[in-house]
Enzyme design. Structure first.
Site, mmCIF file in Angstrom:
data_model
loop_
_atom_site.group_PDB
_atom_site.id
_atom_site.type_symbol
_atom_site.label_atom_id
_atom_site.label_comp_id
_atom_site.label_asym_id
_atom_site.label_seq_id
_atom_site.Cartn_x
_atom_site.Cartn_y
_atom_site.Cartn_z
ATOM 1 C CB CYS A 170 26.029 39.708 -18.441
ATOM 2 S SG CYS A 170 25.133 41.310 -18.836
ATOM 3 N NE ARG A 186 31.788 37.718 -18.532
ATOM 4 C CZ ARG A 186 31.614 37.375 -19.281
ATOM 5 N NH1 ARG A 186 31.641 35.875 -19.598
ATOM 6 N NH2 ARG A 186 31.111 37.192 -20.719
ATOM 7 C CD1 TRP A 198 29.933 46.094 -16.966
ATOM 8 C CD2 TRP A 198 28.574 46.395 -18.670
ATOM 9 N NE1 TRP A 198 30.315 47.348 -18.017
ATOM 10 C CE2 TRP A 198 29.938 47.583 -18.888
ATOM 11 C CE3 TRP A 198 28.306 46.423 -20.167
ATOM 12 C CZ2 TRP A 198 30.257 48.083 -20.305
ATOM 13 C CZ3 TRP A 198 28.784 47.347 -21.284
ATOM 14 C CH2 TRP A 198 29.211 47.566 -21.163
ATOM 15 C CG ASN A 236 26.431 37.696 -22.148
ATOM 16 O OD1 ASN A 236 27.100 38.715 -22.084
ATOM 17 N ND2 ASN A 236 27.295 37.117 -22.521
ATOM 18 N N GLY A 237 24.304 39.329 -23.394
ATOM 19 C CA GLY A 237 24.169 40.022 -24.574
ATOM 20 C C GLY A 237 22.870 40.899 -25.874
ATOM 21 C CD GLU A 269 47.773 48.738 -23.360
ATOM 22 O OE1 GLU A 269 47.177 49.581 -24.287
ATOM 23 O OE2 GLU A 269 47.510 48.101 -22.536
ATOM 24 C CE LYS A 303 45.630 48.837 -19.106
ATOM 25 N NZ LYS A 303 45.829 47.789 -20.324
ATOM 26 C CD GLU A 363 41.860 49.564 -18.828
ATOM 27 O OE1 GLU A 363 40.835 49.345 -19.146
ATOM 28 O OE2 GLU A 363 43.339 48.954 -19.295
ATOM 29 C CG HIS A 422 51.581 70.112 -35.423
ATOM 30 N ND1 HIS A 422 51.635 71.009 -36.799
ATOM 31 C CD2 HIS A 422 53.049 68.798 -35.692
ATOM 32 C CE1 HIS A 422 52.774 70.360 -36.880
ATOM 33 N NE2 HIS A 422 53.252 69.133 -35.981
ATOM 34 C CE LYS A 435 40.775 40.387 -19.022
ATOM 35 N NZ LYS A 435 42.196 41.542 -19.505
HETATM 36 O O1 M6R Z 1 39.319 40.419 -25.078
HETATM 37 P P1 M6R Z 1 39.992 41.578 -26.309
HETATM 38 O O2 M6R Z 1 41.111 41.626 -26.255
HETATM 39 O O3 M6R Z 1 39.234 41.196 -27.545
HETATM 40 O O4 M6R Z 1 39.388 43.263 -25.425
HETATM 41 C C1 M6R Z 1 39.929 44.348 -26.196
HETATM 42 C C2 M6R Z 1 39.501 45.308 -25.192
HETATM 43 O O5 M6R Z 1 38.265 45.795 -24.429
HETATM 44 C C3 M6R Z 1 40.572 45.383 -23.904
HETATM 45 O O6 M6R Z 1 41.556 45.517 -24.489
HETATM 46 C C4 M6R Z 1 40.313 46.424 -23.529
HETATM 47 O O7 M6R Z 1 40.315 47.457 -23.648
HETATM 48 C C5 M6R Z 1 41.312 46.638 -21.707
HETATM 49 N N1 M6R Z 1 40.378 47.028 -20.392
HETATM 50 C C6 M6R Z 1 42.152 47.170 -22.255
HETATM 51 O O8 M6R Z 1 43.134 47.087 -20.735
#
Ligand code: M6R
Length: 607
Positions: free
Chosen positions: A2, A27, A73, A99-100, A481, A485, A488, A504, A602
Site C-alpha cells: 500500500c 508499487r 494492495w 500500510n501494513g 533470475e 523475470k 512475473e 533427475h 514493488k
Molecule cells: O526491494 P527488495 O529488493 O527487497 O525486493 C525483493 C523482491 O520482492 C523483488 O526482488 C521481487 O522479486 C521483484 N518483483 C523481482 O523482479
C-alpha cells in the site's frame, strides 16, 4: 504494497495527494481512495485503477486544504470499493489510511463490538484502526492516535485526519516506511519519496514508533515518549525526471537501458584511480574480515538471485563459506550464527519486511550486518552496521532489472575487497577482474544496441506456454533470475533448474512446444552444457542457447542469443540483460501490464 500520501495547508491538497498516488502506482495496487475535509469529512474510494477514482470524484466538491490518500494492495479482504482505504469511524468524522498489518485486529474488533457497539462494514484490518481512534477520540486526534497505537500490534504506517481538527494531520510509523516533507505551501507525508518529489527534495525520515504531526506551517516529530525529536533533513538529488518514463513506453525498458550508466555509477563510487576499492563509510577492518568464518546472504526474489551469484564469487575470491537463503525461510529456521558471522542483506527497496526481520534475527544473535541497498535511508539501511549502496537511482517497474545488476556489482566489489585483503586472490587476478568489470557498461551497451534481434525472438516464442531456464555454475544462478523475470510480467509458466539436475526428474516435462533457454556462457562448463542441450533436443523441446560470441554455440540449439565475450566470472552481468529484454518483449507482445503486473507489489512490506 500500500501507498500513503497526505497533505495539509496547500489549497491544492487534493491535487498533491492525487499526484502522489499516481507516483506510487508502480508499487502495485488494486484500489485507491482519498479523504478530504471541507464542509465535512468526505471519503471517496474505488476498486481498480486510479482513473476509476478520478472519475468518481470529478463532479464532487473537492476544495480542501487537507487530504489523505491511499493505493491499496489487498491483504485482508478482496480488492473492492468497500475494502479500499480510507476507512472511517462509525460517525464518519475520522478517516485513516494504512500500510501494513494490524496483527491483533481480531481481538481489537471484538473489544470494539463489545464495548462500543461498533458495526464493522469491511473485511479489512484497517477499519479497526479507524474505529479504535474514533473510540478513543476526546476532541484531539493526536492524543487519540497515541492511545490507539499503544493498543495495536504489527507493522504499519498510518495517516489520520479528523473533521473536528481540520488543521492537523497525524501520521505514525511502526516498521513500515514513512517520510515527511514541507514547502512554503504546506506539509506532507508519504510512504515513498517519489510521491512527494514534486513538492520537495528535503525530507524527514521517520523512525519506528515515531509520530509526525503536520500543520500548514510545519512538521513536528515525536518519539515514543511523546517528546519532540530534532531530525536532520535528508536531501535527495533525484530529479522528478529520474522517477518518470522519459519517453519510454514502460519503466522496465527505461531501467533496462539505464544499466550501463547505473553500473558505471556503482563502480565509480567505490573504485579509486589506482584500482583500489574504497570502503568509505564501511567500518570493516582486516581483523573483522579475517575473523569471519561464515557468511549468510539473505534476501527475497531478484535480490536473492543476486545472492546466488554472490555465493559463487565470494567463495571463489575470498575463500569463505557462503550460504544463501530466502529471508522468509531464514528468519524462522533458527540459523546458527555467532559473532564470526557476516550477514549480508540485499534489498532494492530496503523495506522488504521478510529481509528486515531476517536482519534483526541475525543481529540479535551477534552477526555483523552489511547490507546492499538501493534506497538511501530505508529501514534495512538504517538497521545495518554497514551499508553498501547500489546507486542505481529509483527503480519503479515492479520487475527488478538495474537493481539486480548493481547488486551484483556490489557483491563483486565486496568479494574482491575481501579476497585482496585476505590474500586469497593474487594481485594479477584481482586486476584482471577489475578490468573486466570496468568494460561491462560498454558490453551491455553493445547488447542493447542490437535489442531488435531479441524483440524478433520474442515474437517467435511469445505464444508458447511452457518455459525452462537452465545453466550450470554462474549460469544456473542467472537462470533463476531469467525465469522469474519472464513469469512475473508475462504470466507464462516458467521454471529454472541447474542443467545437471534435469535428468533427475524435470526432463520428464520436455516435449514438443516447450522452450528451454540454455545459458552456456561458462567456458569450463560449455561441453557439459552442450550435452544437456542434446538431451533436451532429443525430447523435441525447442532450445534457445545463450552463449559467448566467440563460441560455436550456433551449431547447437534452434535459436541463439550471442553475447559479448568476457571472463566467465563476470558473465552474469552480461547474460542477464538479454534475458530481461526477452521477458520484456514477450510481455509487451502479449499486451501485459508490464510495470504493474497482476498480484505483485514493488515493495513487499508485509510477511
Ligand atoms: O526491494 P527488495 O529488493 O527487497 O525486493 C525483493 C523482491 O520482492 C523483488 O526482488 C521481487 O522479486 C521483484 N518483483 C523481482 O523482479
Amino acid at each position: 504494497m500500500c501507498g500513503i500520501v497526505g497533505c495539509i495547508g496547500s489549497s491544492q491538497a487534493k491535487d498533491v495527494v492525487l499526484e502522489g498516488l499516481k507516483k506510487m502506482e508502480y508499487r502495485g495496487y488494486d484500489s485507491s481512495g482519498i479523504a478530504i475535509i471541507n464542509d465535512k469529512l468526505r471519503v471517496y474510494k474505488k476498486a481498480g485503477r486510479l482513473e476509476n477514482l478520478l472519475e468518481e470524484i470529478k463532479d464532487k466538491p473537492m476544495d480542501t486544504s487537507i487530504a489523505i490518500g491511499h493505493t491499496r494492495w489487498a491483504t485482508h479482504g478482496e480488492p473492492s470499493d468497500f475494502n479500499a482505504h480510507p476507512h472511517t469511524n462509525e460517525a464518519k468524522t475520522i478517516a485513516v489510511v494504512h500500510n501494513g498489518i494490524v496483527e491483533n485486529f481480531v481481538s481489537l474488533r471484538e473489544m470494539l463490538i463489545k464495548e462500543a457497539g461498533v458495526h464493522f462494514v469491511t473485511d479489512t484490518d484497517t477499519e479497526v484502526i479507524a474505529h479504535l481512534i474514533g473510540y478513543l477520540y476526546e476532541g484531539d486526534i493526536q492524543q487519540a492516535v497515541w492511545r490507539a497505537v499503544e493498543m495495536m500490534d504489527g507493522a504499519y504506517a498510518i495517516a489520520a485526519i479528523a473533521n473536528d481538527n481540520p488543521d492537523i494531520l497525524v501520521a505514525y510509523r511502526k516498521d513500515a516506511p514513512l517520510v515527511a516533507g514541507f514547502n512554503d505551501t504546506g506539509s506532507f507525508v508519504a510512504s515513498d519519496i517519489p510521491a512527494l518529489l514534486k513538492q520537495t527534495k528535503d525530507f524527514y525520515l521517520i523512525e519506528n514508533d515515531e509520530m509526525v504531526v503536520c500543520k500548514k506551517d510545519g512538521i513536528t516529530i515525536y518519539n515514543s515518549e511523546h517528546k519532540k525529536v530534532d531530525r536532520e533533513i535528508f536531501h535527495v538529488d533525484w530529479d522528478t525526471e529520474a522517477a518518470e518514463k522519459g519517453g519510454h513506453p514502460h519503466f522496465m525498458i527505461k531501467e533496462i537501458l539505464e544499466q550501463p550508466k547505473a553500473i558505471s555509477e556503482t563502480l565509480s563510487r567505490r573504485l579509486t584511480d589506482d584500482n583500489k576499492i574504497n570502503l568509505d563509510g564501511i567500518s570493516l577492518s582486516l581483523e573483522d574480515i579475517e575473523g569471519f568464518t561464515k557468511i549468510y546472504i539473505v534476501a527475497c526474489g531478484t535480490a536473492y538471485h543476486a545472492g546466488l551469484v554472490g555465493k559463487y564469487i565470494i567463495e571463489k575470491f575470498a575463500k569463505v563459506p557462503v550460504e544463501v537463503d530466502v529471508a522468509s525461510e531464514f528468519r524462522y529456521r533458527d540459523p546458527y550464527i555467532d559473532d564470526k558471522t557476516l550477514f549480508i542483506a540485499i534489498s532494492q527497496s530496503g523495506e522488504t519486511l521478510d529481509t528486515l526481520a531476517a536482519l534483526r534475527e541475525a543481529k540479535s544473535k551477534g552477526a555483523r550486518v552489511l547490507s546492499i541497498v538501493n534506497v538511501v535511508g530505508s529501514s534495512v539501511a538504517r538497521e545495518s552496521h554497514d551499508v553498501f549502496y547500489t546507486w542505481a537511482g529509483p527503480e519503479i517497474a515492479v520487475a527488478s532489472t538495474k537493481a539486480y545488476t548493481t547488486q551484483l556489482v556490489c557483491l563483486y566489489l565486496i568479494a574482491l575487497y575481501m579476497g585482496r585483503l585476505k590474500g586469497t586472490m593474487n594481485e594479477a587476478y584481482y586486476i584482471e577482474i577489475i578490468d573486466e568489470l570496468k568494460k561491462i557498461p560498454d558490453k551491455i551497451d553493445e547488447l542493447l544496441e542490437s535489442r531488435d534481434s531479441i524483440h524478433d525472438l520474442a515474437n517467435e516464442i511469445k505464444d508458447r506456454n511452457s518455459f525452462f531456464f537452465v545453466g550450470r555454475g554462474l549460469d544456473a544462478a542467472v537462470a533463476y533470475e531469467a525465469s522469474l523475470k519472464l513469469k512475473e510480467i508475462s504470466y507464462i509458466n516458467s521454471f529454472a533448474i541447474a542443467a545437471g539436475e534435469l535428468k533427475h526428474g524435470t526432463i520428464a516435462l520436455m516435449e514438443e512446444g516447450t522452450v528451454v533457454v540454455a545459458l552456456a556462457t561458462q567456458d569450463f562448463l560449455f561441453d557439459k552444457m552442450l550435452s544437456n542441450i542434446e538431451e533436451i533436443k532429443a525430447r523435441n523441446a525447442s532450445v534457445l542457447t545463450v552463449a559467448k560470441n566467440d563460441s560455436n554455440a550456433k551449431n547447437y540449439g534452434d535459436m541463439h542469443i550471442m553475447v559479448p565475450v568476457a571472463k566467465d566470472e563476470v558473465m552474469p552481468l552480461i547474460s542477464v540483460v538479454p534475458m530481461q529484454l526477452l521477458s520484456y518483449y514477450v510481455a509487451a507482445e502479449r499486451g501485459e501490464n508490464i510495470d504493474q503486473p497482476r498480484n505483485l507489489a514493488k515493495s513487499v512490506t508485509v510477511e
